[in-house]
Scaffold this active site. Structure first.
Site, PDB file in Angstrom:
ATOM      1  N   CYS A   1      -0.326   4.077   2.270  1.00  0.00           N
ATOM      2  CA  CYS A   1      -0.022   3.854   3.690  1.00  0.00           C
ATOM      3  C   CYS A   1       1.457   4.071   3.979  1.00  0.00           C
ATOM      4  CB  CYS A   1      -0.359   2.418   4.097  1.00  0.00           C
ATOM      5  SG  CYS A   1      -1.889   1.788   3.423  1.00  0.00           S
ATOM      6  N   ASP A   2       2.325   3.561   3.117  1.00  0.00           N
ATOM      7  CA  ASP A   2       3.736   3.444   3.492  1.00  0.00           C
ATOM      8  C   ASP A   2       4.708   4.288   2.667  1.00  0.00           C
ATOM      9  OD1 ASP A   2       2.899   1.567   5.337  1.00  0.00           O
ATOM     10  OD2 ASP A   2       3.185  -0.112   3.967  1.00  0.00           O
TER      11      ASP A   2
ATOM     12  N   CYS B   1       0.822  -1.205   0.000  1.00  0.00           N
ATOM     13  CA  CYS B   1       0.000   0.000   0.000  1.00  0.00           C
ATOM     14  C   CYS B   1       0.861   1.262   0.000  1.00  0.00           C
ATOM     15  CB  CYS B   1      -0.937  -0.009   1.210  1.00  0.00           C
ATOM     16  SG  CYS B   1      -1.917   1.498   1.375  1.00  0.00           S
TER      17      CYS B   1
END
Ligand code: NAP
Length: 315
Positions: free
Chosen positions: A143-144, A140
């Site tokens: 997200c990261d 993701c």
């Protein structure tokens, strides 16, 4: 002997746990059948259990580890009376009331069911993936991506997801290499044009990732040319696998309406499925946003829809 309740929740990611918090606070004493660990990408708590630091969940300015966030949500639901069963549902029958849900031979019955079984990112099937997920390996970018500032990273895949992830990652990374197993992309033309026009993006065609190097953190990636068989090592300190997602909907085939890609169909803007008294929330019905906070939001919607439906049933 069966166990009968007003509300049964299947799945325990952010959607299921939020639905549990809301229905528990509405005195509906939900039972959450939370799943059980069966593989690295399939365990109670959902996809956040595979994440390290979560920095975009509102309320945690200093960030929180994914498993801790899920642990706290679970605790919060339990505090208001939600009960948990660490097991996997094996069969459902929603054709009559009460709805029936089995775990092996044990039958659970409920007036209403909230389905929040989530989705899984498809993985490459390498042994090292379970060790390095959340430690340089990610599924993701939203997200990261932030954690890969100034690094050289790879993205596996040739579809829209891979290109979208790669384009997003160029905001942080020094370079982004798209590693694709063929010599042409599956992605839409507009995404291809955008990726090709981005000077930080490179392409590695006809290439397969064969191994990930690093004990506690990704250090490099082993590659093999599918044309020549040549094996090389790329010094990527981040690798994003973007080869698609699979919703966890096998249980509901022939029971609940699904899109062609297997995601559950819900009434637009609501959590209602085609079966009265069965509600769906989180990634199992969302192939667009796939975020913890959107899953949690839809869990809240499902709980409220469920509560109102039960109220209407009781007259
Ligand atoms: P996808 O279209 O199925 O593409 C998956 C890609 O991963 C393909 O290029 C495939 O290679 C590759 N792949 C699959 N298994 C692999 C493996 N084991 N090893 C290496 N490569 C592998 O999936 P997606 O990109 O997630 O997209 C899913 C759907 O959502 C699509 O309809 C897409 O258009 C849509 N979507 C749209 C947007 C957007 O419009 N912004 C963004 C994301 C997704 P092959 O090409 O060789 O099969």
């Amino acid at each position: 002997m069966s166990d009968r309740r007003e509300v049964l929740i299947i799945g325990s990611g952010p959607a299921g746990l939020t639905a549990a918090i809301y229905t528990a606070r509405a005195n509906l004493s939900p039972l959450v059948i939370e799943g059980e660990p069966s593989s690295t990408t399939d365990q109670p708590g959902g996809q956040l259990m595979l994440t390290t630091e979560v920095e975009n969940f509102p309320g945690w300015p200093e960030g929180i580890m994914g498993p801790e966030l899920m642990g706290r949500c679970r605790e919060q639901a339990a505090r208001f009376g939600a009960e948990f069963l660490t097991a996997k549902v094996t069969r459902v029958d929603f054709s009559s009331s009460p709805k029936k849900v089995w775990v092996g031979e044990t039958l659970y019955e409920a007036d209403a069911v909230i389905v929040s079984t989530g989705a899984q990112s498809l993985m490459l099937g390498l042994e090292a993936e379970s060790r390095l997920i959340g430690h340089g390996l990610s599924t993701c970018a939203t997200c990261d991506g932030f954690f890969f500032r100034g690094q050289d990273i790879g993205v596996v895949g040739g579809g829209d997801s891979a290109l979208e992830e790669a384009l997003f990652l160029t905001k942080f990374a020094s370079s982004v290499t798209i590693i694709h197993r063929r010599d042409s992309l599956r992605a839409s033309k507009v995404m291809q044009d955008r990726a090709r026009a981005n000077e930080k993006i490179r392409f590695m065609w006809n290439t397969q990732v064969t191994d990930l190097v690093g004990d506690t953190k990704l250090e490099s990636v082993k590659l093999k040319s599918l044309e020549t068989g040549e094996e090389t090592t790329a010094q990527f300190t981040g690798l994003f696998v973007a080869i698609g997602h699979r919703p966890n909907t096998d249980l509901f085939k022939g029971v609940l309406d699904m899109e062609d890609n297997g995601y559950l169909k819900t009434v637009p803007g609501r959590s209602l499925t085609n079966v009265e008294g069965v509600f769906a929330c989180g990634d199992v019905q969302d192939h667009t946003y796939r975020q913890a906070i959107t899953a949690a939001g839809s869990g809240c919607m499902a709980a409220i829809d469920c509560e109102r439906w039960l109220e209407a049933q009781h007259g």
